[in-house]
Design a protein around this motif. Structure first.
Motif, PDB file in Angstrom:
ATOM      1  N   THR A  98      14.489  11.763 -10.645  1.00 43.05           N
ATOM      2  CA  THR A  98      14.855  10.413 -11.083  1.00 43.05           C
ATOM      3  C   THR A  98      13.934   9.995 -12.227  1.00 43.05           C
ATOM      4  O   THR A  98      13.224  10.813 -12.791  1.00 43.05           O
ATOM      5  N   GLY A  99      13.949   8.714 -12.563  1.00 42.41           N
ATOM      6  CA  GLY A  99      13.154   8.232 -13.683  1.00 42.41           C
ATOM      7  C   GLY A  99      13.982   8.201 -14.958  1.00 42.41           C
ATOM      8  O   GLY A  99      15.164   8.552 -14.972  1.00 42.41           O
ATOM      9  N   SER A 100      13.361   7.809 -16.053  1.00 38.14           N
ATOM     10  CA  SER A 100      14.089   7.649 -17.313  1.00 38.14           C
ATOM     11  C   SER A 100      14.459   8.983 -17.951  1.00 38.14           C
ATOM     12  O   SER A 100      15.486   9.089 -18.628  1.00 38.14           O
ATOM     13  N   SER A 101      13.661  10.028 -17.727  1.00 36.07           N
ATOM     14  CA  SER A 101      13.885  11.295 -18.431  1.00 36.07           C
ATOM     15  C   SER A 101      15.259  11.914 -18.172  1.00 36.07           C
ATOM     16  O   SER A 101      15.905  12.375 -19.119  1.00 36.07           O
ATOM     17  N   PRO A 102      15.751  11.990 -16.927  1.00 39.14           N
ATOM     18  CA  PRO A 102      17.018  12.684 -16.708  1.00 39.14           C
ATOM     19  C   PRO A 102      18.278  11.847 -16.897  1.00 39.14           C
ATOM     20  O   PRO A 102      19.384  12.378 -16.752  1.00 39.14           O
ATOM     21  N   ILE A 103      18.159  10.576 -17.226  1.00 39.81           N
ATOM     22  CA  ILE A 103      19.355   9.725 -17.322  1.00 39.81           C
ATOM     23  C   ILE A 103      20.348  10.287 -18.338  1.00 39.81           C
ATOM     24  O   ILE A 103      21.550  10.381 -18.081  1.00 39.81           O
ATOM     25  N   GLY A 104      19.861  10.679 -19.512  1.00 46.30           N
ATOM     26  CA  GLY A 104      20.747  11.233 -20.532  1.00 46.30           C
ATOM     27  C   GLY A 104      21.393  12.529 -20.080  1.00 46.30           C
ATOM     28  O   GLY A 104      22.565  12.802 -20.396  1.00 46.30           O
ATOM     29  N   GLY A 155      18.369   2.926   1.024  1.00 51.43           N
ATOM     30  CA  GLY A 155      19.212   3.516  -0.010  1.00 51.43           C
ATOM     31  C   GLY A 155      20.084   2.527  -0.739  1.00 51.43           C
ATOM     32  O   GLY A 155      20.606   2.833  -1.828  1.00 51.43           O
ATOM     33  N   THR A 156      20.253   1.332  -0.194  1.00 47.48           N
ATOM     34  CA  THR A 156      21.050   0.302  -0.868  1.00 47.48           C
ATOM     35  C   THR A 156      20.218  -0.577  -1.779  1.00 47.48           C
ATOM     36  O   THR A 156      20.772  -1.375  -2.546  1.00 47.48           O
ATOM     37  N   ASP A 157      18.902  -0.455  -1.707  1.00 47.72           N
ATOM     38  CA  ASP A 157      18.020  -1.221  -2.589  1.00 47.72           C
ATOM     39  C   ASP A 157      18.181  -0.708  -4.019  1.00 47.72           C
ATOM     40  O   ASP A 157      18.136   0.492  -4.261  1.00 47.72           O
ATOM     41  N   HIS A 158      18.358  -1.617  -4.956  1.00 48.76           N
ATOM     42  CA  HIS A 158      18.604  -1.225  -6.355  1.00 48.76           C
ATOM     43  C   HIS A 158      17.447  -0.444  -6.958  1.00 48.76           C
ATOM     44  O   HIS A 158      17.633   0.243  -7.969  1.00 48.76           O
ATOM     45  N   GLN A 159      16.266  -0.546  -6.380  1.00 44.71           N
ATOM     46  CA  GLN A 159      15.108   0.172  -6.913  1.00 44.71           C
ATOM     47  C   GLN A 159      14.890   1.526  -6.217  1.00 44.71           C
ATOM     48  O   GLN A 159      13.993   2.265  -6.608  1.00 44.71           O
ATOM     49  N   ALA A 190       3.475   2.693 -14.674  1.00 50.39           N
ATOM     50  CA  ALA A 190       4.567   3.324 -15.419  1.00 50.39           C
ATOM     51  C   ALA A 190       5.927   2.951 -14.837  1.00 50.39           C
ATOM     52  O   ALA A 190       6.912   2.818 -15.575  1.00 50.39           O
ATOM     53  N   ASN A 191       5.999   2.761 -13.516  1.00 55.38           N
ATOM     54  CA  ASN A 191       7.265   2.443 -12.864  1.00 55.38           C
ATOM     55  C   ASN A 191       7.535   0.947 -12.765  1.00 55.38           C
ATOM     56  O   ASN A 191       8.637   0.544 -12.378  1.00 55.38           O
ATOM     57  N   ALA A 192       6.552   0.136 -13.134  1.00 58.53           N
ATOM     58  CA  ALA A 192       6.687  -1.315 -12.987  1.00 58.53           C
ATOM     59  C   ALA A 192       7.809  -1.882 -13.844  1.00 58.53           C
ATOM     60  O   ALA A 192       8.392  -2.924 -13.504  1.00 58.53           O
ATOM     61  N   ARG A 193       8.135  -1.181 -14.946  1.00 57.91           N
ATOM     62  CA  ARG A 193       9.194  -1.684 -15.833  1.00 57.91           C
ATOM     63  C   ARG A 193      10.542  -1.760 -15.126  1.00 57.91           C
ATOM     64  O   ARG A 193      11.450  -2.471 -15.576  1.00 57.91           O
ATOM     65  N   LEU A 194      10.683  -1.032 -14.030  1.00 61.14           N
ATOM     66  CA  LEU A 194      11.941  -0.992 -13.297  1.00 61.14           C
ATOM     67  C   LEU A 194      12.023  -2.063 -12.214  1.00 61.14           C
ATOM     68  O   LEU A 194      13.058  -2.209 -11.571  1.00 61.14           O
ATOM     69  N   PHE A 195      10.926  -2.791 -12.014  1.00 58.61           N
ATOM     70  CA  PHE A 195      10.867  -3.833 -10.986  1.00 58.61           C
ATOM     71  C   PHE A 195      10.660  -5.193 -11.649  1.00 58.61           C
ATOM     72  O   PHE A 195      10.232  -5.285 -12.801  1.00 58.61           O
ATOM     73  N   ASP A 196      10.953  -6.249 -10.893  1.00 53.44           N
ATOM     74  CA  ASP A 196      10.746  -7.597 -11.419  1.00 53.44           C
ATOM     75  C   ASP A 196       9.273  -7.892 -11.625  1.00 53.44           C
ATOM     76  O   ASP A 196       8.902  -8.630 -12.541  1.00 53.44           O
ATOM     77  N   ASP A 256       5.841  -5.614  -6.820  1.00 52.87           N
ATOM     78  CA  ASP A 256       6.992  -5.160  -6.043  1.00 52.87           C
ATOM     79  C   ASP A 256       7.095  -3.643  -5.973  1.00 52.87           C
ATOM     80  O   ASP A 256       7.879  -3.111  -5.182  1.00 52.87           O
ATOM     81  N   VAL A 257       6.311  -2.939  -6.792  1.00 48.05           N
ATOM     82  CA  VAL A 257       6.371  -1.476  -6.784  1.00 48.05           C
ATOM     83  C   VAL A 257       5.728  -0.962  -5.493  1.00 48.05           C
ATOM     84  O   VAL A 257       4.564  -1.276  -5.213  1.00 48.05           O
ATOM     85  N   PRO A 258       6.450  -0.182  -4.696  1.00 48.73           N
ATOM     86  CA  PRO A 258       5.841   0.347  -3.464  1.00 48.73           C
ATOM     87  C   PRO A 258       4.605   1.177  -3.767  1.00 48.73           C
ATOM     88  O   PRO A 258       4.519   1.842  -4.806  1.00 48.73           O
ATOM     89  N   GLY A 259       3.656   1.158  -2.871  1.00 46.21           N
ATOM     90  CA  GLY A 259       2.412   1.898  -3.070  1.00 46.21           C
ATOM     91  C   GLY A 259       2.452   3.304  -2.526  1.00 46.21           C
ATOM     92  O   GLY A 259       1.527   4.087  -2.741  1.00 46.21           O
ATOM     93  N   GLN A 260       3.525   3.636  -1.808  1.00 49.54           N
ATOM     94  CA  GLN A 260       3.650   4.967  -1.218  1.00 49.54           C
ATOM     95  C   GLN A 260       5.042   5.535  -1.479  1.00 49.54           C
ATOM     96  O   GLN A 260       6.003   4.791  -1.735  1.00 49.54           O
ATOM     97  N   ALA A 261       5.125   6.854  -1.395  1.00 42.79           N
ATOM     98  CA  ALA A 261       6.412   7.525  -1.529  1.00 42.79           C
ATOM     99  C   ALA A 261       6.419   8.772  -0.657  1.00 42.79           C
ATOM    100  O   ALA A 261       5.372   9.298  -0.277  1.00 42.79           O
ATOM    101  N   ILE A 262       7.615   9.226  -0.313  1.00 42.40           N
ATOM    102  CA  ILE A 262       7.807  10.544   0.282  1.00 42.40           C
ATOM    103  C   ILE A 262       8.148  11.483  -0.868  1.00 42.40           C
ATOM    104  O   ILE A 262       9.037  11.178  -1.667  1.00 42.40           O
TER     105      ILE A 262
END
Length: 251
Positions: free
Chosen positions: A36-42, A74-78, A164-170, A174-180
């Motif tokens: 995910t992220g901006s790189s693969p969108i194109g 999975g329904t969260d827009h972020q 770096a990911n904050a641009r995608l959140f309000d 709001d950016v989660p501090g953890q990920a799987i």
């Protein structure tokens, strides 16, 4: 490794999509590792365009995504599940049951990591893994550490990744501090790896990844020892590598 130099993001996206589409055509029931992220969108837009033209068929394709934020459904827009639906899955004829993203809302996160590892094994491994790269050299959410993490695990995101990911959140709060995230071992066991990078802000990470020492301080540097690594990057991302202007470089 093979390095393809693209003039810009559009050319990069088309080349990356061409490599992925060839994988699908050669093996219609392939397992794709997706990012995910901006790189693969194109890249996903280009794959969608070729599907709409009748050039690609996703009916038998299975996918496993690299990561998901802890705490987002999975329904969260972020969420990254939402990202994949919005940027690819909703636009092609893939069976949604064949698409897999870690469950960031799992009640038992360690059990979810184990489940995801077993899922990848049950699919027979990943035929092609698509990767972007973070400015600090992370792949998936494998952040710089003292040692390489092996399989799917919970990670505390660094400040630079959160920023770096904050641009995608309000709000940055709001950016989660953890990920799987899928681990380095899982990524490196993919039969083929496709790394894409665009922009000057990725130039230092790309130089260290491809030509620096292999170190968990730059997680992506482990890719140097993969037997089938393809890199597609634009001029800006390759600007610190001193590779000249060739369209393809084999290292």
């Amino acid at each position: 490794m093979r390095i393809y130099r693209a003039k810009n993001y559009q050319e990069l996206s088309r080349k990356a999509a061409n490599i992925i589409s060839a994988q699908i055509i050669i093996k219609p029931n392939c397992v794709l590792g997706l990012a995910t992220g901006s790189s693969p969108i194109g890249t996903y837009r280009q794959l969608t365009e070729w599907y709409e033209k009748g050039d690609l068929d996703f009916r038998e394709v299975k996918t496993v995504n690299l990561d998901e934020y802890v705490g987002l459904s999975g329904t969260d827009h972020q969420s990254y599940r939402y990202f994949m639906n919005d940027n690819l899955f909703n636009h092609v004829n893939i069976d949604r049951q064949n698409t897999n993203v870690p469950n960031g809302k799992a009640a038992d996160l360690q059990a979810e990591c184990k489940r995801y590892n077993e899922l990848i094994r049950s699919l027979g491994g990943i035929d092609m893994q698509l990767l972007g790269i973070g400015r600090n050299g992370h792949i998936g959410f494998n952040e710089p550490e003292e040692a390489f993490e092996k399989e799917t695990h919970i990670v505390n995101l660094t400040d630079s990744t959160i920023e770096a990911n904050a641009r995608l959140f309000d709000n940055i709060a709001d950016v989660p501090g953890q990920a799987i995230t899928m681990g380095i071992k899982s990524i490196m066991q993919a039969k083929r790896i496709l790394l894409i990078a665009s922009g000057k802000d990725k130039a230092d990470a790309i130089q260290k990844t491809l030509f620096g020492p292999v170190s968990p301080k730059v997680p992506a540097s482990i890719l140097q020892i993969h037997q089938n690594l393809t890199v597609v990057a634009d001029d800006d991302a390759l600007s610190e590598c001193g590779l000249g202007s060739e369209g393809m470089i084999v290292c």
